[in-house]
Design a protein around this motif. Sequence first.
Motif: not given
Lengths: 275, 274
Positions: A89-94, A124-125
């Motif tokens: 979730a931190k990596d916005k993978a979901i 976003n990086r």
Amino acid sequence: MSAQAAQALRHADNDVGVHVENISKSYGAGESRTTVLDKVSLTIRKGEFVSVIGPSGCGKSTLLKVVAGLSGADSGRVMINGKTVREAAKDKAIGLVPQAPALLPWRTILDNVSLPITVNPGANRGRNLRDPKELLRSFGLGHAIERYPAQLSGGMQQRAAIARAFVFDPEILLMDEPFSALDEMNRDQQRMGLLDFWQSNRKSVLFVTHSVPEAIILSDRIVLMAAHPGRIAEIIDVDLPRPRNEALYATDAFRDLEGHVRTSLRKVMMEAARV
Amino acid sequence: MSDTAAAKTESKARSGQGIVLMEALWNWGLPTITFVVVAALWQFVAVSNPYVLPTWGAIGQSLLNDPGMYWANLLVTCQEIAIGAGAGILFGFLLAVAMAELPSIEKAVMPLIVVVMVTPVVAIAPALVVAFGFGMTPKYIVTGLVVFFPMLVNSLAGLRDVDQKALDVMKTLHASRWEIFRDLRFPGCMPFVFAGLRIAMPLAVVGAAVAEFVAAGQQAGLGSLVTIAAAQANLPVTWASIALLCLLGVLLVSILALIRKRVLWWSDQDVIGR
């Protein structure tokens, strides 16, 4: 066959896709304690479309919530691309598509779809962000970019909600009966829209549904769940060629598979009735 | 043929106008009739009982005779509302935000607030005058106090009434608490905040007037004017001041409705009134 398949999948590459291992979850205490999920294990490979289907109370929505990190499990673990759900979730993978579109009524469709890009911008990086306008156009919402959710039909709102989940290019998409609030004709149209888009943008998808034809036309595999306690009863491979379209509904292969899924569903529900 | 078509559209337009006219009558005509009837009854009583009610003419005459005096008092009352109610609204909202974010604050503070709020403001006001004197301070406090509670309760309800599914989407994106507040809770609570303001605005006028009743004499204000004039049995001044207080309340509510229309155009959730 399903047991062997499950066995094989458990040994699949541990770094890609979603691994659900022995998830159990119960609610309540004492005699009213109910087991919603009982040792559920499941693997979704990278770029695989997996539907979960089953009678109400089988825990299919709870399973999705656990994978999304919105609900905890009593035991077991979920790994997304080799990371815990929290890290993912931190990596916005979901990317989540909830049952209702849940668009913000004070934002235009464009601003609604751009929301995941503006939120948690640190993740976003190095990400292949999509242009929200272009994405909306490819979802057939080019004319609605500057409109507000209340000005759109239910089907169009749901399409915008799906675009919102794709816009930040997550590795895995979780969809919780996204078309259940639509009428049948609208539902089929949205289904085909998703099928078209997904076939040219393959992501891992966990798709909860209660529609058999929907599960077949969209999925690579169908996970059939049983209730009381919520568990996986059968995993059905959908060996239908891709890219698919509406023509598939009329084929014998589709009807055979539909018969198979319906028979299995009936069996699961009969067993539940006996208990 | 085109003639008949034209005639048809014309008659349609005319019947359309008819509906508009009926609606205008319904919306404006009926209340106007009520106002006129009550005003006429008033005048009827006032003419034969000048020591019960002043006539409309006497009230108007009083306003015209000394507009500067009324204006000065009106400004004082407005200042009390602007500062007192302004602070009460702001503080009520900020405390609601704190309570929504940290439930322990609500647990700790809410019982005290309820105790304070069930105490009649009319009873607190004289005590505040003793403590703070006849200056503006007790008036700010009383005015702030009456608007504080509706703002707090409504804002808190609004901050909690988030779209759960939208919140789920934000959570899967690992949105920070600030991002969830900025993008979801804050805009989402506005219908409730405006409902709170709709209750708070008339109350602010009440609070200012009550505070002035208690501390009449030294500082001016329309409430003071009412008590002083009533003590002197000067009915035209009494009722002119009451009318101005009434107009002030109507004005505040109308301005609020205008702002609401601009800010909350997206909300069909008209919690109360317009």
